[in-house]
Design a protein around this motif. Structure first.
Motif, PDB file in Angstrom:
ATOM      1  N   ALA A 186       0.812  -1.222   0.000  1.00 44.19           N
ATOM      2  CA  ALA A 186       0.000   0.000   0.000  1.00 44.19           C
ATOM      3  C   ALA A 186       0.848   1.276   0.000  1.00 44.19           C
ATOM      4  CB  ALA A 186      -0.944  -0.006   1.206  1.00 44.19           C
ATOM      5  N   GLY A 187       1.816   1.354   0.887  1.00 41.43           N
ATOM      6  CA  GLY A 187       2.630   2.564   0.977  1.00 41.43           C
ATOM      7  C   GLY A 187       3.431   2.845  -0.284  1.00 41.43           C
ATOM      8  N   PRO A 188       4.220   1.877  -0.763  1.00 39.32           N
ATOM      9  CA  PRO A 188       4.983   2.113  -1.994  1.00 39.32           C
ATOM     10  C   PRO A 188       4.106   2.431  -3.201  1.00 39.32           C
ATOM     11  CG  PRO A 188       5.875   0.229  -0.814  1.00 39.32           C
ATOM     12  CD  PRO A 188       4.607   0.617  -0.102  1.00 39.32           C
ATOM     13  N   LEU A 189       2.955   1.764  -3.336  1.00 42.26           N
ATOM     14  CA  LEU A 189       2.054   2.059  -4.458  1.00 42.26           C
ATOM     15  C   LEU A 189       1.506   3.475  -4.347  1.00 42.26           C
ATOM     16  CD1 LEU A 189      -0.002  -1.264  -4.873  1.00 42.26           C
ATOM     17  CD2 LEU A 189       1.873  -0.407  -6.295  1.00 42.26           C
ATOM     18  N   SER A 190       1.149   3.874  -3.122  1.00 40.76           N
ATOM     19  CA  SER A 190       0.646   5.225  -2.911  1.00 40.76           C
ATOM     20  C   SER A 190       1.678   6.269  -3.333  1.00 40.76           C
ATOM     21  CB  SER A 190       0.285   5.414  -1.428  1.00 40.76           C
ATOM     22  OG  SER A 190       0.003   6.762  -1.144  1.00 40.76           O
ATOM     23  N   ALA A 191       2.916   6.064  -2.929  1.00 41.00           N
ATOM     24  CA  ALA A 191       3.968   7.034  -3.258  1.00 41.00           C
ATOM     25  C   ALA A 191       4.251   7.066  -4.756  1.00 41.00           C
ATOM     26  CB  ALA A 191       5.233   6.681  -2.478  1.00 41.00           C
ATOM     27  N   ALA A 192       4.340   5.885  -5.366  1.00 38.95           N
ATOM     28  CA  ALA A 192       4.696   5.823  -6.783  1.00 38.95           C
ATOM     29  C   ALA A 192       3.588   6.350  -7.687  1.00 38.95           C
ATOM     30  CB  ALA A 192       5.033   4.378  -7.159  1.00 38.95           C
ATOM     31  N   LEU A 193       2.334   6.203  -7.252  1.00 36.93           N
ATOM     32  CA  LEU A 193       1.194   6.635  -8.061  1.00 36.93           C
ATOM     33  C   LEU A 193       0.675   8.010  -7.653  1.00 36.93           C
ATOM     34  CD1 LEU A 193      -0.767   3.242  -8.092  1.00 36.93           C
ATOM     35  CD2 LEU A 193       0.481   4.261 -10.014  1.00 36.93           C
ATOM     36  N   SER A 194       1.324   8.624  -6.651  1.00 38.96           N
ATOM     37  CA  SER A 194       0.835   9.903  -6.095  1.00 38.96           C
ATOM     38  C   SER A 194      -0.637   9.790  -5.722  1.00 38.96           C
ATOM     39  CB  SER A 194       1.045  11.042  -7.102  1.00 38.96           C
ATOM     40  OG  SER A 194       2.412  11.207  -7.363  1.00 38.96           O
ATOM     41  N   ALA A 195      -0.962   8.675  -5.097  1.00 37.32           N
ATOM     42  CA  ALA A 195      -2.351   8.383  -4.736  1.00 37.32           C
ATOM     43  C   ALA A 195      -2.493   8.376  -3.223  1.00 37.32           C
ATOM     44  CB  ALA A 195      -2.763   7.028  -5.299  1.00 37.32           C
ATOM     45  N   PRO A 196      -3.573   8.937  -2.698  1.00 39.16           N
ATOM     46  CA  PRO A 196      -3.799   8.813  -1.252  1.00 39.16           C
ATOM     47  C   PRO A 196      -4.030   7.369  -0.870  1.00 39.16           C
ATOM     48  CG  PRO A 196      -5.738   9.708  -2.337  1.00 39.16           C
ATOM     49  CD  PRO A 196      -4.655   9.664  -3.372  1.00 39.16           C
ATOM     50  N   VAL A 197      -3.627   7.019   0.348  1.00 37.12           N
ATOM     51  CA  VAL A 197      -3.867   5.676   0.844  1.00 37.12           C
ATOM     52  C   VAL A 197      -4.706   5.773   2.112  1.00 37.12           C
ATOM     53  CG1 VAL A 197      -1.663   5.664   2.096  1.00 37.12           C
ATOM     54  CG2 VAL A 197      -2.817   3.502   1.616  1.00 37.12           C
ATOM     55  N   VAL A 198      -5.734   4.953   2.190  1.00 34.67           N
ATOM     56  CA  VAL A 198      -6.583   4.891   3.381  1.00 34.67           C
ATOM     57  C   VAL A 198      -6.521   3.461   3.893  1.00 34.67           C
ATOM     58  CG1 VAL A 198      -8.856   5.306   4.360  1.00 34.67           C
ATOM     59  CG2 VAL A 198      -8.093   6.631   2.384  1.00 34.67           C
TER      60      VAL A 198
ATOM     61  N   PRO B 260      -6.231   8.332  -8.489  1.00 34.57           N
ATOM     62  CA  PRO B 260      -6.398   6.999  -7.916  1.00 34.57           C
ATOM     63  C   PRO B 260      -6.257   7.019  -6.400  1.00 34.57           C
ATOM     64  CG  PRO B 260      -4.211   7.222  -8.844  1.00 34.57           C
ATOM     65  CD  PRO B 260      -4.960   8.464  -9.224  1.00 34.57           C
ATOM     66  N   VAL B 261      -6.818   5.981  -5.766  1.00 38.01           N
ATOM     67  CA  VAL B 261      -6.735   5.846  -4.325  1.00 38.01           C
ATOM     68  C   VAL B 261      -6.416   4.383  -3.989  1.00 38.01           C
ATOM     69  CG1 VAL B 261      -9.225   5.422  -4.106  1.00 38.01           C
ATOM     70  CG2 VAL B 261      -7.930   6.268  -2.147  1.00 38.01           C
ATOM     71  N   VAL B 262      -5.634   4.196  -2.950  1.00 34.94           N
ATOM     72  CA  VAL B 262      -5.272   2.851  -2.495  1.00 34.94           C
ATOM     73  C   VAL B 262      -5.988   2.608  -1.168  1.00 34.94           C
ATOM     74  CG1 VAL B 262      -3.398   1.316  -1.793  1.00 34.94           C
ATOM     75  CG2 VAL B 262      -3.012   3.011  -3.600  1.00 34.94           C
ATOM     76  N   LEU B 263      -6.736   1.517  -1.096  1.00 36.18           N
ATOM     77  CA  LEU B 263      -7.474   1.180   0.126  1.00 36.18           C
ATOM     78  C   LEU B 263      -7.017  -0.177   0.650  1.00 36.18           C
ATOM     79  CD1 LEU B 263     -11.144   2.067  -0.954  1.00 36.18           C
ATOM     80  CD2 LEU B 263      -9.474   3.569   0.133  1.00 36.18           C
ATOM     81  N   THR B 264      -6.733  -0.245   1.947  1.00 31.24           N
ATOM     82  CA  THR B 264      -6.532  -1.560   2.574  1.00 31.24           C
ATOM     83  C   THR B 264      -7.773  -1.859   3.399  1.00 31.24           C
ATOM     84  OG1 THR B 264      -5.411  -0.769   4.591  1.00 31.24           O
ATOM     85  CG2 THR B 264      -4.040  -1.210   2.669  1.00 31.24           C
TER      86      THR B 264
END
Length: 295
Positions: A84-96, A127-131
């Protein structure tokens, strides 16, 4: 919204994420990790035997940009947390993280302060990353299989040297309808046998607080809580468990908590539906015998 599920090949985990995906789209895509057929139906499916997050991130980022995914869904797990964290950073996407509920208009719920409060947040950009926290969404029944194409993961920044698969007897802790859990109040490792006997009578599983695990009385695979496993049994016996907020975060979705503790001021009683202020070594054998006689 274009949605991508990333998960190991596991019926229940994928089923839960498939349920969550219905809030965003009719048919999600999937990156399935591990060996075997991919259960369920998806728009597109990729597969890789690689399961180490550092080796997966470059390929997933490339794919996510190419396919313009708006929502990326992961479970709260070692894999999901690692990605989640690396994808958020690489995609400039918020992570929740630790999502426990989803409402209309992209409003989601997640626990804060160790589960003492629930916060609602509105997602306003993609885009957004959700766990997704396990056991909060009923898993969709996955029918059939989807053919896949290999996910290109040629770059291996991290090599897996060895892997140990720990086998546990009986019902898996996360799936058990009844969990009998021990804390530091148990006193020593041998006393966990009393809890095991009770759990066996109830077709349940034995868990432990972090305190008991830190003492070496129980395996880390039995740890329940914010840094352990999340359980949601019909009945949760907390025996000698103080009720620290980190532990309560792992049993928040339990339907009925029964607390047994000699300390009447223990915080676990604030979460329990039923509480017994007594010596567990007296009540657990009686309870086990009564269940045995009435089966």
């Amino acid at each position: 919204m274009k949605t991508l599920i990333i998960e190991n090949i596991d019926l229940k985990k994928i089923g839960e994420l498939k349920t969550v995906s219905r809030y965003f789209c009719e048919l999600p895509d999937i990156i399935a990790l591990g060996e075997g057929d991919i259960p369920g139906n998806y728009g597109k499916a990729w597969q890789s035997s690689q399961t180490l997050p550092p080796n997966l991130v470059p390929s997933i980022v490339q794919l996510a940009k190419l396919e313009n995914y708006e929502v990326i869904l992961l479970s709260v797990s070692t894999l999901g947390t690692g990605l989640a964290g690396p994808l958020s950073a690489a995609l400039s996407a918020p992570v929740v993280t630790e999502v426990t509920a989803i409402h209309s208009d992209m409003v989601i719920e997640r626990p804060i302060y160790g589960g003492k409060a629930i916060i609602k947040q509105k997602i306003e950009s993609t885009p957004v990353v959700l766990t997704i926290r396990r056991k909060y969404f009923e898993p969709e029944v996955l029918e059939g299989h989807t053919s896949s194409i290999p996910l290109n993961t040629e770059s291996e920044k991290v090599q897996l040297i060895s892997e140990k698969n720990e086998q546990t007897d009986g019902v898996p802790l996360e799936d058990a309808p009844v969990v009998v859990s021990g804390g530091r109040g148990i006193g020593n490792a041998d006393n966990f046998s009393l809890l095991q006997t009770l759990a066996d009578q109830l077709n349940g599983a034995v868990g432990a607080s972090r305190g008991a695990v830190d003492e070496g009385w129980a395996s880390p695979t039995r740890q329940i809580g914010q840094t352990g496993k999340i359980v949601a049994p019909s009945v949760y016996f907390a025996v000698g468990v103080s009720g620290a907020s980190q532990h309560l975060a792992g049993i928040a979705n339990s339907k009925c908590v029964v607390a047994i503790n000699k300390d009447e001021e223990a915080n676990i009683f604030n979460r329990a539906r039923f509480g017994l202020v007594c010596d567990y070594q007296k009540i657990i054998p009686q309870l086990t015998q009564a269940i045995k006689e009435n089966r």
